[in-house]
Design an enzyme around this catalytic site. Structure first.
Site, PDB file in Angstrom:
ATOM      1  N   HIS A   1       4.853  -8.304  -3.999  1.00  0.00           N
ATOM      2  CA  HIS A   1       3.494  -8.642  -3.566  1.00  0.00           C
ATOM      3  C   HIS A   1       3.225 -10.134  -3.784  1.00  0.00           C
ATOM      4  CE1 HIS A   1       1.743  -4.515  -3.027  1.00  0.00           C
ATOM      5  NE2 HIS A   1       2.800  -4.210  -3.753  1.00  0.00           N
TER       6      HIS A   1
ATOM      7  N   GLY B   1       0.857  -1.182   0.000  1.00  0.00           N
ATOM      8  CA  GLY B   1       0.000   0.000   0.000  1.00  0.00           C
ATOM      9  C   GLY B   1       0.890   1.227   0.000  1.00  0.00           C
ATOM     10  N   GLU B   2       0.538   2.217   0.776  1.00  0.00           N
ATOM     11  CA  GLU B   2       1.343   3.441   0.897  1.00  0.00           C
ATOM     12  C   GLU B   2       1.868   3.489   2.329  1.00  0.00           C
ATOM     13  OE1 GLU B   2       3.436   6.476   0.612  1.00  0.00           O
ATOM     14  OE2 GLU B   2       1.826   6.798   2.049  1.00  0.00           O
ATOM     15  N   SER B   3       3.181   3.325   2.481  1.00  0.00           N
ATOM     16  CA  SER B   3       3.756   3.135   3.814  1.00  0.00           C
ATOM     17  C   SER B   3       3.507   4.320   4.738  1.00  0.00           C
ATOM     18  CB  SER B   3       5.256   2.856   3.716  1.00  0.00           C
ATOM     19  OG  SER B   3       5.947   3.938   3.126  1.00  0.00           O
TER      20      SER B   3
ATOM     21  N   ILE C   1       5.363  -3.527  -7.407  1.00  0.00           N
ATOM     22  CA  ILE C   1       4.561  -2.324  -7.654  1.00  0.00           C
ATOM     23  C   ILE C   1       5.118  -1.212  -6.778  1.00  0.00           C
ATOM     24  CG2 ILE C   1       2.257  -1.293  -7.622  1.00  0.00           C
ATOM     25  CD1 ILE C   1       1.108  -4.141  -7.774  1.00  0.00           C
ATOM     26  N   ARG C   2       5.835  -0.288  -7.370  1.00  0.00           N
ATOM     27  CA  ARG C   2       6.500   0.785  -6.615  1.00  0.00           C
ATOM     28  C   ARG C   2       7.284   0.183  -5.440  1.00  0.00           C
ATOM     29  NH1 ARG C   2       2.650   5.127  -4.517  1.00  0.00           N
ATOM     30  NH2 ARG C   2       4.621   6.171  -4.111  1.00  0.00           N
TER      31      ARG C   2
ATOM     32  N   ARG D   1      13.259   3.105  -0.504  1.00  0.00           N
ATOM     33  CA  ARG D   1      11.890   3.215  -1.018  1.00  0.00           C
ATOM     34  C   ARG D   1      11.878   3.411  -2.536  1.00  0.00           C
ATOM     35  NH1 ARG D   1       8.250   5.783   3.178  1.00  0.00           N
ATOM     36  NH2 ARG D   1       9.434   5.846   5.113  1.00  0.00           N
TER      37      ARG D   1
ATOM     38  N   CYS E   1       6.175  -5.318   0.666  1.00  0.00           N
ATOM     39  CA  CYS E   1       6.269  -4.010   0.011  1.00  0.00           C
ATOM     40  C   CYS E   1       6.235  -2.883   1.054  1.00  0.00           C
ATOM     41  CB  CYS E   1       5.176  -3.866  -1.043  1.00  0.00           C
ATOM     42  SG  CYS E   1       5.494  -2.548  -2.249  1.00  0.00           S
TER      43      CYS E   1
ATOM     44  N   GLU F   1       0.992 -11.961  -2.600  1.00  0.00           N
ATOM     45  CA  GLU F   1      -0.443 -12.261  -2.676  1.00  0.00           C
ATOM     46  C   GLU F   1      -0.988 -12.164  -4.096  1.00  0.00           C
ATOM     47  OE1 GLU F   1      -0.317  -7.773  -2.241  1.00  0.00           O
ATOM     48  OE2 GLU F   1       0.878  -9.517  -1.615  1.00  0.00           O
TER      49      GLU F   1
END
Length: 208
Positions: free
Chosen positions: A181, A54-56, A144-145, A115, A86, A183
């Protein structure tokens, strides 16, 4: 009658932001009940926790807002299994390349994380990784990023690297970290839950 029937393993997934539902589905694939964790009370009777992507920064702030940061740190000190994927890996790292002022971290794994190593969302990519602890079949990793792991402490085991040597999966005792990721991984059109099964084995070893 035998009253010592083992309790069913229950693994929590931090459900503040990010794709936590995919982790819960992957846990079901390995026969484990996944529990969405949003408040400290949801930590009761769990055997392990996954910190999703997600967004840390957002996850860290929400983690503090809902009173989860200190309870999670205490559980880590007690040897509780945690897996960061991630953004979750960033939250676990003891050091990052550009930690933001006021960014809450769990800071429990002896690693330095960089990051957004691979660029923005548009530079997301997939690749097959050699992960010996999962067997001979490569693991199809989705980045993803994603961050990368720049340095590891002496007690940290490197589980996977990219072809250029970049570290993307590590384990330190009861803590697991992946820069991608798992998952979202698929093989032959089906979810590849081998990393979730590997985390389950860590949980079982701690649970005894």
């Amino acid at each position: 009658m035998d009253t010592d029937t083992p309790k069913k393993i229950r693994i929590g997934v931090l459900a503040l932001q990010g794709d936590f539902e995919a982790h819960i589905k992957a846990l079901a694939d390995v026969g484990v009940e996944g529990i969405a964790v949003r408040l400290p009370k949801h930590l009761a009777d769990l055997n392990g926790i996954i910190l999703p992507g997600g967004e840390s920064t957002a996850i860290g702030k929400l983690m503090k807002l809902y009173g989860l940061q200190e309870p999670l740190q205490q559980k880590i000190r007690e040897g509780f299994p945690l897996w960061g994927t991630c953004a979750g890996l960033i939250l676990l790292a003891s050091e990052t390349d550009n930690a933001l002022a006021g960014q809450p971290l769990l800071a429990s794994m002896h690693i330095r994380v960089r990051r957004n190593t691979f660029g923005s969302q548009r530079e997301s990519f997939e690749t097959d990784l050699s992960v010996p602890v999962l067997g001979e079949t490569p693991f199809h990793a989705v980045f993803i990023r994603g961050p990368s792991i720049e340095e590891v402490g002496p007690q940290v085991e490197v589980l996977a690297r990219l072809d250029d040597g970049t570290i993307v999966a590590v384990r330190e005792g009861h803590l697991l970290g992946t820069a991608f990721h798992p998952e979202l991984a698929q093989v032959a059109g089906h979810r590849d839950a081998r990393f979730h099964d590997y985390f389950l084995r860590i949980v079982q070893s701690v649970k005894g």
